[in-house]
Design an enzyme around this catalytic site. Structure first.
Site, short mmCIF file in Angstrom:
data_model
loop_
_atom_site.label_atom_id
_atom_site.label_comp_id
_atom_site.label_asym_id
_atom_site.label_seq_id
_atom_site.Cartn_x
_atom_site.Cartn_y
_atom_site.Cartn_z
N LYS A 116 -9.08 -1.02 8.13
CA LYS A 116 -9.62 0.25 7.66
C LYS A 116 -10.82 0.73 8.47
O LYS A 116 -11.06 1.92 8.60
CB LYS A 116 -9.99 0.14 6.17
CG LYS A 116 -8.85 -0.31 5.28
CD LYS A 116 -7.66 0.62 5.35
CE LYS A 116 -6.53 0.19 4.41
NZ LYS A 116 -5.83 -1.00 4.83
N GLU A 200 -17.92 3.58 2.19
CA GLU A 200 -17.79 4.97 2.60
C GLU A 200 -18.20 5.86 1.44
O GLU A 200 -18.23 5.44 0.28
CB GLU A 200 -16.36 5.29 3.04
CG GLU A 200 -15.34 5.23 1.94
CD GLU A 200 -13.92 5.49 2.44
OE1 GLU A 200 -13.70 5.41 3.66
OE2 GLU A 200 -13.04 5.76 1.61
N ASN A 234 -7.71 3.02 -8.90
CA ASN A 234 -7.23 3.17 -7.53
C ASN A 234 -5.78 2.75 -7.34
O ASN A 234 -5.32 2.63 -6.21
CB ASN A 234 -8.13 2.38 -6.55
CG ASN A 234 -9.58 2.79 -6.64
OD1 ASN A 234 -9.90 3.97 -6.56
ND2 ASN A 234 -10.47 1.83 -6.85
N GLU A 274 -2.92 8.69 4.85
CA GLU A 274 -3.48 9.10 3.56
C GLU A 274 -4.76 9.92 3.77
O GLU A 274 -5.61 9.57 4.58
CB GLU A 274 -3.78 7.87 2.70
CG GLU A 274 -2.53 7.05 2.38
CD GLU A 274 -2.76 6.05 1.27
OE1 GLU A 274 -3.92 5.85 0.89
OE2 GLU A 274 -1.77 5.48 0.80
N GLU A 287 -6.81 6.34 5.35
CA GLU A 287 -6.25 5.18 6.02
C GLU A 287 -4.81 5.50 6.41
O GLU A 287 -4.23 6.48 5.94
CB GLU A 287 -6.26 3.95 5.10
CG GLU A 287 -5.46 4.13 3.83
CD GLU A 287 -5.65 2.99 2.85
OE1 GLU A 287 -6.64 2.27 2.98
OE2 GLU A 287 -4.80 2.84 1.96
N ASN A 289 -1.12 3.62 6.35
CA ASN A 289 -0.34 2.47 5.92
C ASN A 289 0.85 2.31 6.86
O ASN A 289 1.73 3.17 6.91
CB ASN A 289 0.14 2.66 4.48
CG ASN A 289 -1.02 2.61 3.51
OD1 ASN A 289 -1.79 1.67 3.50
ND2 ASN A 289 -1.16 3.64 2.70
N PHE A 347 -4.90 -0.59 -21.22
CA PHE A 347 -4.02 -0.92 -20.09
C PHE A 347 -4.06 -2.41 -19.73
O PHE A 347 -3.93 -2.77 -18.56
CB PHE A 347 -4.36 -0.08 -18.86
CG PHE A 347 -4.30 1.39 -19.09
CD1 PHE A 347 -3.09 2.05 -19.09
CD2 PHE A 347 -5.45 2.12 -19.33
CE1 PHE A 347 -3.02 3.41 -19.33
CE2 PHE A 347 -5.40 3.49 -19.56
CZ PHE A 347 -4.18 4.14 -19.56
#
Length: 672
Positions: A116, A200, A234, A274, A287, A289, A347
């Protein structure tokens, strides 16, 4: 073309790759851990190879074992799927050394884009918009705080080798930066065997939009975008293509930048670039993938292009024959990820056996289910908790959403907790339907998980009409059973009392050709169905006479139903209800049934999920304040920090680090 391909993965994506290989006439080899001996992907493949114990670090992540499996079976190529070794440069190099083809980009592209930190530097050089941040590797928690202060809160602490939501934490202050560094580092080490993390700037109210690229090293095209903003921690939950946000101009610019980045590294295969976009449509590179994405089916649905097939063809040396002008958007596609988790309990992960597993009915190719499990299979604590991906395709976004809602109603899963009610609630949410999405959608709309109050208010007419038909059919069947005691025979009845949602309904039900007629509230509802005893899914076309505007010439209803005597469990549109059906005589006594109060467990910290107790931050006799950490539980490769809800004193500790915890197992007790 290859004659035999090994799939270096498991579950849903392994099954997905096998299906394309079967269509292309290519033999397949499945690798599996001891926990996956009876997994669906193992049964689907032509050959199988055991590669180690359940823990992925001892099986699916061991390069030497995968390479040896290729040698033993004569596999000419390996498809890595997503996760595990799919973006591991050393894996690609190890295969190349043995003359085995890696179905994906070369080691250079994997190394450049998989890291990354380095990928952001390359993106900037290629003219791609990038997010402000610090591209160095954090040394420790103190370094994380220092860098976060320089960048400016809020910040995102991210694993350099990360993906799939693992090793990512948002920090709004110094304390959260320290905790985020520790958790992100631990998750990165556990999931990717690489504990490097960086910082970041965190873009507030962002949208997560990604571009699918396809390239052969010389020709580069994009297959438009996917909107992936509906996320939790995320981790993507719902994706769609195209995005309801982008204009044609912004779509074109994002596609051009994605192709520019792919061209900069000589990319060969399918890949995803992305971006994060703000409310003003400014977009920044996140990033790339270098693999197939979980959400790739929505792109396939709107373009008609099989991405797995093209990955295989490009890896076999074929040139990309598609041109950018050959690709167009056809309709709208939405994907929902079904997870083994309990949305009504924050969750929390759920594991166990799938006692029943019945996917929804396909409507003329408009409904697709990608899964790696089947009825009787097991959801393990060792791997990702995704049960299946449900994809629907319509000519418009509204049509795709409606198809998804109906398909979710018909997705029957029993034996474990799952998030189908949550997905159904999102489909009905006004903000989602309007397309007003950000990555904070779930955190803002469901901060405490799914509550019954969050579910959209529903007119009970549908369920009452359906339940009347179901119960009348059950009663008529019982009336025909032979050997009944004389004087106590069951007799068909028309009049029933239903208790549902705290209300009482008087109904009259009569059998008609093709279904039943249900009369209540001065209306007559015609319920046409072909339901049979024992079926957990009730499908019916319901019409109302005199005409009710809510029933526009008949409306399809799909409801899940379980019967236990006079009690019925009903699931529809995210709502789960228990209904009681009595004769008018029996209904007179319903209020006399005693009610038992549940035990008081408020003094106990109980494990909210099955998992491993990683650490205990308190001791017996210790005073704690509200918000302080009590312990850390690892489940489904994610760390969960348990914090005190109130001030108190620890009176007893029941578990120790290293213990495997079950749901609701006592961990500690507070003094009264």
């Amino acid at each position: 073309m290859f004659k035999k391909i090994l799939i270096a993965n498991r579950g849903e994506i392994a099954c997905r790759v096998i299906k394309t290989c079967q269509r292309m006439g290519i033999k397949t080899v499945a690798v599996y851990s001891e926990a996956d001996e009876n997994a669906l992907h193992v049964d689907m493949a032509d050959e199988r190879v055991l590669i180690g114990p359940a823990a992925s670090a001892q099986s699916y992540l061991v390069i030497d074992k995968i390479v040896q499996a290729c040698k033993d079976t004569g596999a000419e190529a390996v498809h890595p799927g997503y996760g595990f070794l799919s973006e591991n440069r050393l894996f690609q190099e190890a295969l190349a050394k043995e003359g085995i083809v890696f179905i994906g980009p070369d080691a250079h592209a994997i190394g450049a884009m998989g890291d990354k930190i380095e990928s952001k530097k390359l993106a900037a050089e290629a003219g791609v918009n990038t997010i402000p941040g610090y591209m160095g590797v954090l040394k420790d928690a103190d370094d994380a705080v220092r860098v976060a202060q320089e960048v400016g809160y809020p910040v995102m602490i991210k694993a350099s080798a990360g993906g799939g939501g693992k090793g990512m934490r948002v920090a709004w202050n110094d304390t959260e930066a320290r905790e985020g560094f520790v958790s992100a580092t631990n998750e990165a080490r556990s999931s990717f065997a690489d504990d490097r993390v960086f910082v970041e700037k965190y873009i507030q109210s962002p949208r997560h939009i990604e571009i699918q690229v396809l390239a052969d090293g010389e020709n580069f095209i994009h297959l438009f975008e996917r909107e992936c903003s509906i996320q939790r921690r995320n981790q993507k939950v719902i994706e769609e293509a195209p995005s309801p946000f982008l204009t044609e101009d912004v779509r074109r610019k994002m596609g051009e930048q994605a192709c520019a980045l792919a061209r900069a590294v000589g990319y060969k295969s399918a890949g995803t670039v992305e971006f994060v976009a703000d409310a003003d449509m400014n977009f920044y590179f996140l990033e790339m993938n270098t693999r197939l994405q979980v959400e790739h089916p929505v792109t396939e649905m709107i373009t008609g292009i099989d991405l797995v097939e093209w990955m295989i063809r490009i890896a076999a040396g074929e040139k990309l024959t598609l041109k950018q002008e050959d690709v167009s958007i056809n309709g709208w596609a939405i994907e929902s990820r079904l997870y083994a988790e309990d949305p009504f309990r924050g969750f929390l992960p759920s594991i166990g056996r799938l006692v029943r597993f019945i996917p929804p009915v396909d409507e003329d190719g408009a409904v697709r289910v990608d899964t790696g499990v089947e009825e009787g299979g097991e959801i393990s604590m060792y791997y990702d908790p995704m049960i299946a991906k449900l994809i629907t395709h319509g000519q418009t976004r509204d049509e795709a959403i409606q198809l998804m809602s109906t398909a979710l109603d018909g997705f029957y899963v029993q034996g474990i907790s799952h998030n189908v009610p949550f997905l159904a609630a999102i489909m009905a949410h006004p903000r989602f339907r309007e397309g007003r999405l950000t990555t904070n959608f779930i955190a803002e709309e469901y901060p405490e998980g799914l509550r019954k109050a969050d579910l959209p208010a529903k007119d009970p007419t549908f369920l009452i009409a359906a339940l009347g038909a179901i119960h009348r059919k059950n009663v008529d069947r019982k009336a025909r059973i032979s050997g009944q005691i004389q004087g106590h025979e069951k007799v068909p009845r028309d009049h029933w009392i239903i208790y549902l949602g705290g209300a009482v309904y008087d109904i009259w039900v009569r059998e008609i050709e093709g279904g039943h007629r249900v009369h209540f509230k001065d209306r007559i509802y015609t319920v046409l169905h072909s339901w049979r005893f024992g079926e957990p899914i009730f499908r019916a076309m319901i019409d109302c006479r005199p005409t009710d505007p809510a029933f526009r010439n008949g409306q399809m209803l799909v409801v899940q139903v379980e019967e236990n005597g006079v009690e019925y469990s009903l699931s529809h549109a995210g709502t789960q209800e228990t209904a009681l059906v009595f004769t008018p005589e029996a209904a007179q006594y319903i209020n006399r049934i005693p009610h038992k109060e549940p035990p008081d467990l408020s003094r106990f910290l109980m494990s909210p999920m099955p998992g491993l107790l990683m650490s205990m931050a308190v001791e017996e006799g210790m005073e704690v304040r509200a918000g302080e950490t009590l312990c850390v539980i690892e489940a489904m490769k994610m760390e969960n920090i348990m914090k005190a809800e109130r001030d108190g004193v620890i009176s007893k500790i029941y578990a120790k680090p290293g213990d495997s915890l079950s749901v609701d197992q006592k961990i500690l007790e507070f003094a009264e």
